[in-house]
Design a protein around this motif. Structure first.
Motif, PDB file in Angstrom:
ATOM      1  N   LYS A   1      -1.162   1.204  30.019  1.00 21.57           N
ATOM      2  CA  LYS A   1       0.296   1.145  30.052  1.00 21.57           C
ATOM      3  C   LYS A   1       0.889   1.548  28.698  1.00 21.57           C
ATOM      4  CE  LYS A   1       3.649  -2.391  31.306  1.00 21.57           C
ATOM      5  NZ  LYS A   1       3.695  -3.815  31.678  1.00 21.57           N
TER       6      LYS A   1
ATOM      7  N   LYS B   1       3.250   4.778  27.848  1.00 27.23           N
ATOM      8  CA  LYS B   1       4.558   4.678  27.187  1.00 27.23           C
ATOM      9  C   LYS B   1       4.655   5.643  26.016  1.00 27.23           C
ATOM     10  CE  LYS B   1       6.186   0.094  28.370  1.00 27.23           C
ATOM     11  NZ  LYS B   1       6.220  -1.317  27.964  1.00 27.23           N
TER      12      LYS B   1
ATOM     13  N   LYS C   1       6.393  12.507  30.296  1.00 21.11           N
ATOM     14  CA  LYS C   1       5.628  11.815  31.332  1.00 21.11           C
ATOM     15  C   LYS C   1       5.102  12.843  32.326  1.00 21.11           C
ATOM     16  CE  LYS C   1       7.262   8.103  29.442  1.00 21.11           C
ATOM     17  NZ  LYS C   1       6.491   7.543  28.335  1.00 21.11           N
TER      18      LYS C   1
ATOM     19  N   SER D   1       6.075  -0.607  41.027  1.00 21.05           N
ATOM     20  CA  SER D   1       7.024  -0.364  39.931  1.00 21.05           C
ATOM     21  C   SER D   1       6.730   0.969  39.262  1.00 21.05           C
ATOM     22  CB  SER D   1       7.056  -1.531  38.932  1.00 21.05           C
ATOM     23  OG  SER D   1       5.796  -1.761  38.422  1.00 21.05           O
ATOM     24  N   CYS D   2       5.477   1.402  39.282  1.00 19.01           N
ATOM     25  CA  CYS D   2       5.169   2.764  38.830  1.00 19.01           C
ATOM     26  C   CYS D   2       5.878   3.779  39.718  1.00 19.01           C
ATOM     27  CB  CYS D   2       3.669   3.051  38.886  1.00 19.01           C
ATOM     28  SG  CYS D   2       2.689   2.231  37.639  1.00 19.01           S
TER      29      CYS D   2
ATOM     30  N   HIS E   1       9.469   3.948  38.905  1.00 22.19           N
ATOM     31  CA  HIS E   1       9.594   4.685  37.648  1.00 22.19           C
ATOM     32  C   HIS E   1       9.551   6.188  37.910  1.00 22.19           C
ATOM     33  CE1 HIS E   1       8.679   5.938  33.542  1.00 22.19           C
ATOM     34  NE2 HIS E   1       7.582   6.522  34.001  1.00 22.19           N
TER      35      HIS E   1
ATOM     36  N   GLN F   1      12.748   7.324  39.328  1.00 21.51           N
ATOM     37  CA  GLN F   1      13.781   7.396  38.288  1.00 21.51           C
ATOM     38  C   GLN F   1      13.695   8.704  37.522  1.00 21.51           C
ATOM     39  OE1 GLN F   1      13.279   3.976  35.870  1.00 21.51           O
ATOM     40  NE2 GLN F   1      14.636   2.691  37.128  1.00 21.51           N
TER      41      GLN F   1
END
Length: 734
Positions: free
Chosen positions: A313, A317, A322, A345-346, A349, A352
DNA sequence: ATACCACTTT
């Protein structure tokens, strides 16, 4: 809009001025600006010459070959190449061989093999370099045979190959079928004196490694006098690809001793050779290589396989840009851990960032849904797959098949399979193993017959799935037929098949067959050892189990929790209290393992059966987690053996509060009272059992006739006692 | 002036 002002030119530029600007864009790898400048030049009616096109093409190739440009294959870039081609023809620059060759190269790098080939055919003149670009392009685009044919044609037309020609061609022979062609080229290179270049030797080293001839690769590598980074990387990769991980790390150490600085490919190759992510990470940090996206991605992957999600993780970050591959690696590490929440949640992300799933990422997510509660989520992702068109991908289709069968929706899985146009063996295997995992082995067999009818032959995965299906059904005879199939077709009895065979024979009551299979395996893997150990334990052969365990350690295989489950169970069955204590301690202290509830239950059984109730209770008290139903139930059954009524009653109360629906303990209690002749109590327990609505225990046994003769006798005497139809497919199998 | 070897995710 005036393009000139956007670049900052207000007057008509001179050609040399434009060329120097183009040069600066090449240096800064700015393809877009180069193209804008070219359009501006056309607006001002400046006539481009051969050098202009050469620079423009260079700007395009250098930018698209860099890994920072994700849009390498995008339609836009291909269209731009076509436009450049048109302008090139219009200005008559195509008569310059070197410009046409550069364009040919660009087409090849974009994967437009046909365009490149046509351009080559249209060229009035060619030189070795044009041939090289053509051959290299074919080779890089996976057209290995064509590349070899072109090489022969080139020689026939009187062009003498360069070292570059060989360097471009040799990678095409990096597959087992073409190894003899590779050797010919190797020989040709030596005879033709094209062998001094270390590039040729690097390429050959890599080729031999890809053909699994590691000795030849090592030999060539040692021949290289001045070993470059590429030479070292090639050798590290060679070891890694062939499974020699320790050697890969040793090669890296040698490389450092010889003061050859590592680059990003070194890191990536080292990580793919299973090197410790921590020490590689450390090295990458010291050298600054940790800023490279591909290094970060490889690190995340390596941490992921070791379930280190935290480091993964943090690394993710740190990525400035990404990318989906890194995120997929991170997601798969959460999947492995069973943390679907984090996977989701990945995914959030990803949305998003307005990225889209690809097939690999999708399969990764589908793979993470195991709990019945996840089914609705599974449906949602199926819908995502339909909307995005991903479900047409065979990987995704197979993932969906195993998803639905995991949730016991075999019918849906069937219809998904029927919708696949080109059913591959993998699709069939997904459904077969899905059925077995869903506890529906008869369906698995049904699917297998359909698969056979559609003309597919089973492979190791089919066979091992079916074998574990046989375990569930106790189908010894079918299992034996599968074993025969393996022997007749010379299928390798490796990790999966070997373990499945051993399991099958053990579950079907043939420990001696299991033993024979086990002994035929040269280097059993951990799972195979585990199966044999727990098999011996199941048959009450505790000494064989323990001997097997120590033999396994002698062979350098590190035990896991499952191994210890087998070992402890063996001690329990054999009443080897001291051995049990010892191994439990070894497990914790020597191997640093935290025991599971199953291990605790085993130990409680060990003490209980030996009548050491005090030790059993102390043991439960000292557990680092709450004892579950199985732990207490084991103690209760030991109370039955030793007619310990008082303790039994205490334990039964515990069990009642833990799970009053599980009626097994009523039966145990009633047995305990019965042994003691306490008939009133027996009646009371039976009454409670009726009230709670439980039926005590329901169990099924599966047995099978041992020979066809027995079965035929049975079939003719009383057909109703055996479902004859169920056997028909088995008899007409091969 | 044009061409080249080493490379990751299920």
């Amino acid at each position: 809009m005036n393009l000139a002002s956007s670049i900052g030119l207000s007057t008509k530029p001179s050609l040399p001025c434009l060329h120097s600007l183009l040069n600066s864009y090449i240096e800064s790898r700015n393809r877009k600006q180069a193209l804008l400048l070219f359009r501006q030049l056309l607006e001002y009616n400046v006539k481009p010459n051969d050098l202009t096109f050469s620079l423009l093409l260079k700007a395009c190739t250098s930018s698209s070959s860099s890994s920072s440009s994700p849009a390498l294959n995008s339609l836009n870039v291909k269209r731009e190449a076509n436009q450049i081609h048109t302008h090139l023809l219009k200005s008559g620059v195509d008569r310059f061989m070197y410009v046409s060759t550069a364009l040919l190269d660009l087409y090849m790098k974009l994967g437009c093999v046909r365009n490149a080939h046509r351009l080559f055919d249209d060229m009035p003149d060619r030189d070795v370099v044009s041939w090289n670009a053509l051959i290299c392009g074919f080779s890089r685009n996976g057209c290995d045979f064509e590349a070899l044919k072109l090489f022969v044609q080139m020689c026939k037309e009187g062009f003498f190959p360069h070292q570059t020609t060989l360097v471009s061609l040799v990678p095409s022979c990096g597959r087992q079928e073409l190894v003899s062609q590779g050797k010919s080229i190797h020989g040709f290179g030596i005879k033709a004196g094209l062998y001094s270049d270390s590039h040729v030797k690097n390429a050959l080293t890599s080729m031999y490694a890809k053909c699994a001839d590691l000795e030849a690769a090592e030999h060539l590598f040692e021949e290289i006098v001045e070993k470059s980074v590429v030479s070292w990387n090639t050798m590290i990769g060679a070891y890694g690809q062939n499974g020699f991980f320790d050697e890969a790390v040793l090669a890296f150490k040698r490389m450092q001793e010889e003061n050859v600085p590592a680059n990003l490919v070194t890191m990536v190759s080292l990580l793919s050779a299973n090197a410790h992510p921590e020490s590689t990470h450390c090295h990458a940090t010291k050298t600054g290589l940790v800023n490279d996206a591909s290094v970060i991605t490889s690190l995340i992957c390596q941490y992921a396989t070791r379930r280190n999600t935290e480091s993964g993780k943090l690394l993710y970050k740190s990525l400035p840009q990404k990318n989906l591959v890194s995120l997929t690696a991170l997601m798969s590490s959460y999947t492995e851990k069973g943390d679907l929440f984090q996977v989701m949640s990945c995914f959030a992300h990803l949305q998003q960032l307005e990225m889209k799933l690809d097939a690999v990422a999708m399969v990764c997510i589908l793979h993470g849904m195991k709990d019945p509660m996840d089914f609705r989520l599974g449906l949602a992702f199926h819908a995502y797959g339909l909307k995005s068109g991903l479900s047409a991908d065979s990987l995704v289709a197979n993932g969906l098949i195993s998803l639905y069968s995991r949730f016991d929706k075999i019918e849906t899985a069937f219809s998904l399979l029927s919708e696949i146009h080109e059913k591959t063996l993998i699709s069939w295997n997904s459904l077969i193993s899905g059925c077995v995992q869903a506890g529906r082995p008869s369906d698995a067999l049904e699917v297998f017959f359909q698969m056979k009818m559609s003309g597919h032959s089973p492979d190791a995965i089919t066979i091992s799935s079916l074998l574990s299906g046989c375990c569930q059904l106790g189908y010894l005879q079918f299992g034996e037929r599968l074993h025969n199939y393996i022997l007749r077709n010379n299928l390798e009895v490796e990790d999966f098949v070997g373990t499945a065979l051993i399991d099958m024979y053990i579950k079907c009551g043939r420990i001696e067959h299991a033993e024979r299979v086990f002994k035929s395996i040269e280097e059993p893997c951990l799972a195979t050892w585990n199966s044999m150990i727990s098999g011996y334990s199941l048959y009450g052969l505790e000494h064989e189990a323990l001997a097997c365990f120590s033999e396994m350690q002698k062979q350098g295989i590190k035990p896991d929790k499952i191994t210890f489950l087998g070992v402890l169970a063996a001690c329990t069955h054999g009443g080897l209290v001291q051995e049990g204590r010892k191994h439990f301690q070894i497990m914790r202290e020597q191997f640093n393992m935290v025991p599971d509830l199953q291990h605790y239950a085993c130990m409680v059984g060990l003490f209980g059966r030996a009548g050491l109730f005090e030790e059993a209770l102390m043991f439960i008290r000292n557990m680092e987690m709450e004892p579950d139903f199985a732990v207490w139930a084991t103690l209760l059954s030991a109370c039955c053996i030793h007619q310990e009524v008082k303790l039994g009653e205490y334990v039964a109360r515990k069990l009642f509060f833990l799970d009053s629906n599980n009626g097994g303990f009523f039966v145990l209690m009633s047995n305990l009272y019965a042994v003691k002749g306490m008939w009133d109590e027996v009646a009371r327990v039976r009454e409670m059992m009726r009230e709670s609505g439980g039926d005590g225990c329901s169990g099924i046994s599966v047995i099978e006739m041992t020979s066809l003769e027995d079965m035929n006798v049975n079939l003719s005497s009383s057909k109703s006692s055996l479902n004859a139809n169920a056997w028909q497919p088995l008899l007409s199998l091969y």
